[in-house]
Design a protein around this motif. Sequence first.
Motif, short mmCIF file in Angstrom:
data_model
loop_
_atom_site.label_atom_id
_atom_site.label_comp_id
_atom_site.label_asym_id
_atom_site.label_seq_id
_atom_site.Cartn_x
_atom_site.Cartn_y
_atom_site.Cartn_z
N ASP A 1 46.91 74.15 -34.14
CA ASP A 1 46.39 75.33 -34.84
C ASP A 1 46.98 75.31 -36.24
O ASP A 1 48.14 75.69 -36.45
N TYR B 1 45.19 74.71 -23.63
CA TYR B 1 44.30 75.53 -22.81
C TYR B 1 44.14 74.87 -21.44
O TYR B 1 43.73 73.71 -21.34
N TRP C 1 45.26 80.43 -22.76
CA TRP C 1 45.89 79.67 -23.82
C TRP C 1 47.39 79.85 -23.75
O TRP C 1 47.89 80.90 -23.34
N ARG D 1 48.74 74.27 -29.55
CA ARG D 1 48.24 75.14 -28.48
C ARG D 1 47.70 74.32 -27.32
O ARG D 1 47.26 73.17 -27.50
N LYS E 1 39.55 80.65 -29.57
CA LYS E 1 40.27 79.89 -30.57
C LYS E 1 39.32 78.90 -31.24
O LYS E 1 38.44 78.34 -30.59
N TRP F 1 39.29 75.79 -31.94
CA TRP F 1 39.92 74.48 -31.73
C TRP F 1 39.07 73.36 -32.29
O TRP F 1 37.86 73.33 -32.17
#
Length: 373
Positions: A270, A279, A286, A277, A254, A256
């Motif tokens: 996102d 993690y 995720w 999101r 991702k 990020w």
Amino acid sequence: MSELTEQFLALSVSSSPLIPPLPDDVTIDIVARVPINHYPTLSFVSKSFRKLIASPTLYKRRSFLGCKEQRVYAVLRKRNIRYDYNFYILHRKLNCRNRLVLVEPLPLMSYRGLYVPVGSKVYVFNSLGVLSIDCTSHTVQPISDIPQHMYAKMVTIVNGKKIYVIGTTFVDDIYMGGGVMWKKSKKAVTVFDTETQSWEPELEKEDICLGNYWSDSVVMDGKVYIKGSTNDPSFVFGPEEMKWELMDEMMNSKQWEGACVVDDVLYYHDVSENLLRAYDPKQRCWSVVNGLEDFLAAETAGSLLWSRTVNYGAKRLALFFTKGHDDSDTIFCAEIALERGQGGEIRGKLDSCDGVIQEVGPFHLVKFVSVTV
């Protein structure tokens, strides 16, 4: 405002400082329990109260009583003034409306500044030097400059004591032929010990290529996660063993940016899919924070320019984003409570306040930092 706080503020305004019927240590004990957003009001009561509110004794007492709060500072600049960067504090109004208030008389910040919170201080690393800002008194203390010039650097705090400055330093000139000289570079880590207020020896690393641009970095479980830009590699740095390794493919999958860490879980908005999101480095996966679908669809879709998440205390984060309004940008803040279900699902709940910061004019974002005071 609680009934106790209202009674105390009324008593404070009508009495001579520091409230003659009460010993000073009792007054300190009472003021320590008052929410910090009321301190500006108390500072107008008398010189004694202004002195008390700026006193380290008060904040030590707040810490002892467990009354510490999370405060968020923003570094913003006016759009048409390149170097006019200032510190602003996110101030909660009594009617639950938030606003950004300029912190004076702090000096202007550099547009290349990097900011890292340590306890109740913010350490600033910029092209104008290194300094620390005490967020209890809003005073500035200069610090000796980084021992060796570094560029494309990032700063982060590990274990609450040491600041790691990571960047690139030039070491040797290399002749490329045809009269062209090139400087050989190394990745280097310099450590500033906040307890001794001193720099530790620089550590250089030649066998890694971090890339030239980093989009973000966070600290989880004592390790620094450095996210490279689209075409640059991403790395994990372990300070204890001074070890570099490639970031896990799942975490790196991702893009990020503008992320924060709450309880050792990374969160970011996102923008492309309009999702919050998360993690989890232990689970290496995720997930999407549920429960915010209606809010995100109504508030952050469409004309979103940028967004940032900031740790706002235990199981809480603040989401900052902008919207265009009357030829200027309005900064919004949503305070979100986080809950983890028995199955590991993370849910977000929008705070009862509407979370909108009143319009502050045409500003650009630089950074938000969260400080415990």
